[in-house]
Design an enzyme around this catalytic site. Structure first.
Site, PDB file in Angstrom:
ATOM      1  CE  LYS A  18      -2.782   3.268   0.647  1.00 16.55           C
ATOM      2  NZ  LYS A  18      -4.279   3.598   0.575  1.00 16.55           N
TER       3      LYS A  18
ATOM      4  CB  CYS B 245      -3.203   9.176   0.002  1.00 12.21           C
ATOM      5  SG  CYS B 245      -4.983   9.035   0.562  1.00 12.21           S
TER       6      CYS B 245
HETATM    7  N1  SAJ Z   1      -0.342  14.913  -8.862  1.00 16.78           N
HETATM    8  C1  SAJ Z   1       0.683  15.511  -9.720  1.00 16.78           C
HETATM    9  N2  SAJ Z   1       0.836  14.841 -10.947  1.00 16.78           N
HETATM   10  C2  SAJ Z   1       0.444  13.905 -11.223  1.00 16.78           C
HETATM   11  C3  SAJ Z   1      -0.653  13.135 -10.422  1.00 16.78           C
HETATM   12  C4  SAJ Z   1      -0.930  14.097  -9.251  1.00 16.78           C
HETATM   13  O1  SAJ Z   1       1.302  16.906  -9.331  1.00 16.78           O
HETATM   14  O2  SAJ Z   1       0.869  13.349 -12.304  1.00 16.78           O
HETATM   15  C5  SAJ Z   1      -0.975  15.438  -7.572  1.00 16.78           C
HETATM   16  C6  SAJ Z   1      -2.439  16.014  -7.678  1.00 16.78           C
HETATM   17  O3  SAJ Z   1      -2.556  17.079  -8.129  1.00 16.78           O
HETATM   18  C7  SAJ Z   1      -2.631  15.870  -6.067  1.00 16.78           C
HETATM   19  C8  SAJ Z   1      -1.539  14.822  -5.465  1.00 16.78           C
HETATM   20  O4  SAJ Z   1      -0.435  14.705  -6.725  1.00 16.78           O
HETATM   21  O5  SAJ Z   1      -2.130  16.947  -5.297  1.00 16.78           O
HETATM   22  C9  SAJ Z   1      -2.235  13.691  -5.036  1.00 16.78           C
HETATM   23  O6  SAJ Z   1      -3.156  13.236  -6.231  1.00 16.78           O
HETATM   24  P1  SAJ Z   1      -3.631  11.518  -6.754  1.00 16.78           P
HETATM   25  O7  SAJ Z   1      -4.902  11.861  -7.488  1.00 16.78           O
HETATM   26  O8  SAJ Z   1      -2.301  11.207  -7.392  1.00 16.78           O
HETATM   27  O9  SAJ Z   1      -3.855  10.565  -5.342  1.00 16.78           O
HETATM   28  P2  SAJ Z   1      -4.929  10.643  -4.176  1.00 16.78           P
HETATM   29  O10 SAJ Z   1      -4.129  11.204  -2.985  1.00 16.78           O
HETATM   30  O11 SAJ Z   1      -6.065  11.190  -4.568  1.00 16.78           O
HETATM   31  O12 SAJ Z   1      -5.315   9.188  -4.110  1.00 16.78           O
HETATM   32  C10 SAJ Z   1      -4.077   7.945  -4.044  1.00 16.78           C
HETATM   33  C11 SAJ Z   1      -4.365   7.067  -5.003  1.00 16.78           C
HETATM   34  N3  SAJ Z   1      -3.281   6.190  -5.216  1.00 16.78           N
HETATM   35  C12 SAJ Z   1      -2.780   5.572  -6.422  1.00 16.78           C
HETATM   36  O13 SAJ Z   1      -3.134   6.236  -7.472  1.00 16.78           O
HETATM   37  C13 SAJ Z   1      -1.581   4.948  -6.362  1.00 16.78           C
HETATM   38  C14 SAJ Z   1      -5.534   6.127  -4.435  1.00 16.78           C
HETATM   39  O14 SAJ Z   1      -5.795   4.999  -5.238  1.00 16.78           O
HETATM   40  C15 SAJ Z   1      -5.337   5.790  -2.991  1.00 16.78           C
HETATM   41  O15 SAJ Z   1      -6.716   5.187  -2.613  1.00 16.78           O
HETATM   42  C16 SAJ Z   1      -5.193   6.892  -2.158  1.00 16.78           C
HETATM   43  O16 SAJ Z   1      -4.146   7.536  -2.881  1.00 16.78           O
HETATM   44  C17 SAJ Z   1      -5.060   6.325  -0.642  1.00 16.78           C
HETATM   45  O17 SAJ Z   1      -6.279   6.493  -0.001  1.00 16.78           O
HETATM   46  O18 SAJ Z   1      -3.968   5.861  -0.461  1.00 16.78           O
END
Ligand code: SAJ
Length: 420
Positions: free
Chosen positions: A202, A256
Site C-alpha cells: 500500500k 495519502c
Molecule cells: N499530482 C501531480 N502530478 C500527477 C498526479 C498527481 O502533481 O501526475 C498531484 C495531484 O494534483 C494531487 C496529488 O498529486 O495534489 C495526489 O493526487 P492523486 O490523484 O495522485 O492521489 P490521491 O491522493 O487522491 O489518491 C491516492 C491513490 N493512489 C494511487 O493512485 C496509487 C488512490 O488509489 C489511493 O486509494 C489513495 O491515494 C489512498 O487512499 O491512499
C-alpha cells in the site's frame, strides 16, 4: 455471517454498506457520537456518489446498524484514520484504540482485518500485542490480516468491486478467511501475501507516485533553468513503451500521497534516501511556484492576483495538504492582494470570492493552481476585458494555450521559460 466495522469514515462506511448488501449482517462503530447519531437517522457526514441510497436500503432491510460500541461478530474490520504527527511519524493510536475496543468481544474462530494505511509491522507490533490479551491463541483461535484500502473517493463503489485486493494474513488460515470475506463483492483478483508485505504494498503504490511526481517537478525546474518545454519533453519521452513520467504541478497534496511515504521513512530513515528527497522536492514545489508568481508581478504597482483553485486536485472540494493553499498563504503573508476562486471549496478562506468576474477584475495575473475541469470552459474572451494585464500562469498546463494566445493573452506555464 456477522461483521463489525470499526471506523465509519470514507472507507469504513462504504465498506460496511457493501458487506450489508452482500448477505452480511453489519454493525458499524464510530467513537464520534454525532456521526453515529447522523447515520442512525440516515444522514451522511461524508460525500460519496450512491452512498446515501445504498445505505438507506440496507438500514431499512435491517442489515446495517450503528453504535459507538462494538458487538460480538464473526469478523471485525478496522478502518480508522492513521494521521501523521508533527514529527512526520504515523499516529497509530486510533488503530490501537479500535483494537482495544474489540478486545472484550473477540471469540475463538474470529477474524480481525486491518484496512487502515499503516507503517510496516503495525499488525505485528501494535495489534497482536493487544489481541494477545484476549487469551486466545493468535493464529490458531484468532486470525488476523491486513488488507489495505486502495480506492479513490468519488469512485469508491466502483473501485471496491473492480480493484484487485491485497490480503496479508499472519498465517495461511488468516489469509484464507480474509479472501473468503472479501470475495463476497470483490471482482478484481485477490492477491495473498503476509501482513508486513501487504502494509508495504500500500505504501509503495503511493510512494511510487510521489517519487515519479517529484521527478517531474525536478524536470520542470531543470527546464526553467536550461530553457525547454518540460510538458512537450515529457509527452515525447512517454511515447517510449516503457516510460511513464507523471505531471509536474504546484506540488503534491491530499492525505495519502503526501503522507504515506513518511511511513516508510520512519521505519528505515537511512535507507529511504530517494523517498525522503522526493518528499522534499514535492514539499518545496509550492514555494518554487510562489516565488515565480512573486517574480511575475514584482514590477507591477499594487497588483491584484487572481488565484483559480484551492483544492489539492481537480473536481473535488478537499483542501487537505493542498499546495494551492500553501501558495496562497505564502503570497498573502508577503502582503499581496489575492482574489481566489474555487467553485468546489466551501471553507472560509481570506480573499475568496464567489464569482469568476470578481476574481479577475483589475487582475494583473491569473494563476491556475487546481485542475478543475470547469476552468477549461471559462469564457476567457469576456474575462479579458476585465483584467488589467492579460497574463495567465497555468501551473497545471490545462488551458488551450493557442486559443488564449489568439485572444491576446500571454500564457506561461511551469517548466517553461517565464517570459514576462
Ligand atoms: N499530482 C501531480 N502530478 C500527477 C498526479 C498527481 O502533481 O501526475 C498531484 C495531484 O494534483 C494531487 C496529488 O498529486 O495534489 C495526489 O493526487 P492523486 O490523484 O495522485 O492521489 P490521491 O491522493 O487522491 O489518491 C491516492 C491513490 N493512489 C494511487 O493512485 C496509487 C488512490 O488509489 C489511493 O486509494 C489513495 O491515494 C489512498 O487512499 O491512499
Amino acid at each position: 455471517m456477522k461483521l463489525c466495522v470499526m471506523g465509519l469514515g470514507y472507507i469504513g462506511l462504504p465498506t460496511a454498506v457493501m458487506f450489508a448488501r452482500h448477505g452480511v449482517t453489519v454493525h458499524g462503530v464510530d467513537v464520534n457520537e454525532k456521526v453515529v447519531h447522523m447515520l442512525q437517522n440516515k444522514e451522511l457526514h461524508i460525500e460519496e456518489p450512491g452512498l446515501i441510497e445504498m445505505m438507506s436500503e440496507v438500514i431499512d432491510d435491517g442489515n446495517l446498524t450503528f453504535s459507538t460500541q462494538p458487538d460480538y461478530a464473526d469478523a471485525f474490520i478496522i478502518a480508522v484514520p492513521t494521521p501523521i504527527k508533527p514529527d512526520k511519524t504515523a499516529n497509530t493510536d486510533y488503530v490501537a484504540g479500535a483494537t482495544e475496543m474489540i478486545l472484550p468481544f473477540v471469540k475463538s474462530g474470529n477474524l480481525v482485518v486491518l484496512e487502515s494505511t499503516v507503517p510496516p509491522k503495525t499488525v505485528e507490533n501494535v495489534m497482536i500485542p493487544i489481541l494477545e490479551k484476549s487469551n486466545l491463541t493468535i493464529g490458531e483461535d484468532l486470525y488476523i490480516s491486513h488488507s489495505p484500502e486502495r480506492v479513490l473517493p468519488g469512485k469508491l463503489f466502483e473501485e471496491l468491486v473492480s480493484n484487485d485486493r491485497i490480503v496479508g494474513g499472519i498465517n495461511e488460515k488468516s489469509s484464507q478467511l480474509t479472501v473468503d470475506l472479501y470475495k463476497r463483492f470483490v471482482k478484481g483478483t485477490i492477491h495473498v501475501t503476509d501482513s508486513t508485505t501487504a502494509e508495504m504494498v500500500k505504501l509503495m503504490e503511493n510512494t511510487y507516485r510521489d517519487v515519479n511526481i517529484a521527478f517531474a517537478n525536478e524536470l520542470a525546474r531543470i527546464a526553467e533553468k536550461v530553457g525547454f518545454n518540460v510538458w512537450e519533453a515529457i509527452e515525447l519521452a512517454n511515447c517510449h513503451p516503457r516510460v511513464n513520467i507523471h505531471k509536474p504541478g504546484p506540488g503534491v497534496g491530499g492525505h495519502c500521497i503526501a503522507v504515506d511515504p513518511w511511513f516508510i521513512i520512519e521505519q528505515a530513515p537511512e535507507e529511504a534516501k530517494l523517498v525522503s528527497l522526493s518528499r522534499d522536492i514535492n514539499d518545496t514545489t509550492p514555494f518554487h511556484v510562489a516565488h515565480s508568481i512573486e517574480d511575475l508581478v514584482k514590477d507591477k504597482e499594487n497588483p491584484v492576483i487572481s488565484i483559480f483553485g484551492l483544492a489539492f486536485k481537480g473536481n473535488i472540494d478537499d483542501m487537505r495538504e493542498s499546495p494551492a493553499a500553501e501558495i496562497v498563504n505564502y503570497l498573502q503573508n508577503k502582503g499581496l492582494n489575492l482574489k481566489i476562486y474555487d467553485p468546489y471549496v466551501t471553507n472560509n478562506v481570506e480573499g475568496k470570492v464567489d464569482t469568476v468576474e470578481e476574481a479577475v477584475t483589475d487582475s494583473s495575473l491569473l494563476v491556475i493552481l487546481t485542475d478543475h475541469n470547469v476552468f477549461k470552459e471559462l469564457d476567457f474572451e469576456a474575462l479579458e476585458s476585465l483584467m488589467k494585464d492579460k497574463t495567465i500562469y497555468d501551473t497545471r498546463n490545462m488551458l488551450n494555450e493557442q486559443k488564449l494566445t489568439n485572444l491576446g493573452f500571454n500564457v506561461l506555464q511551469i517548466g517553461c521559460e517565464l517570459k514576462r
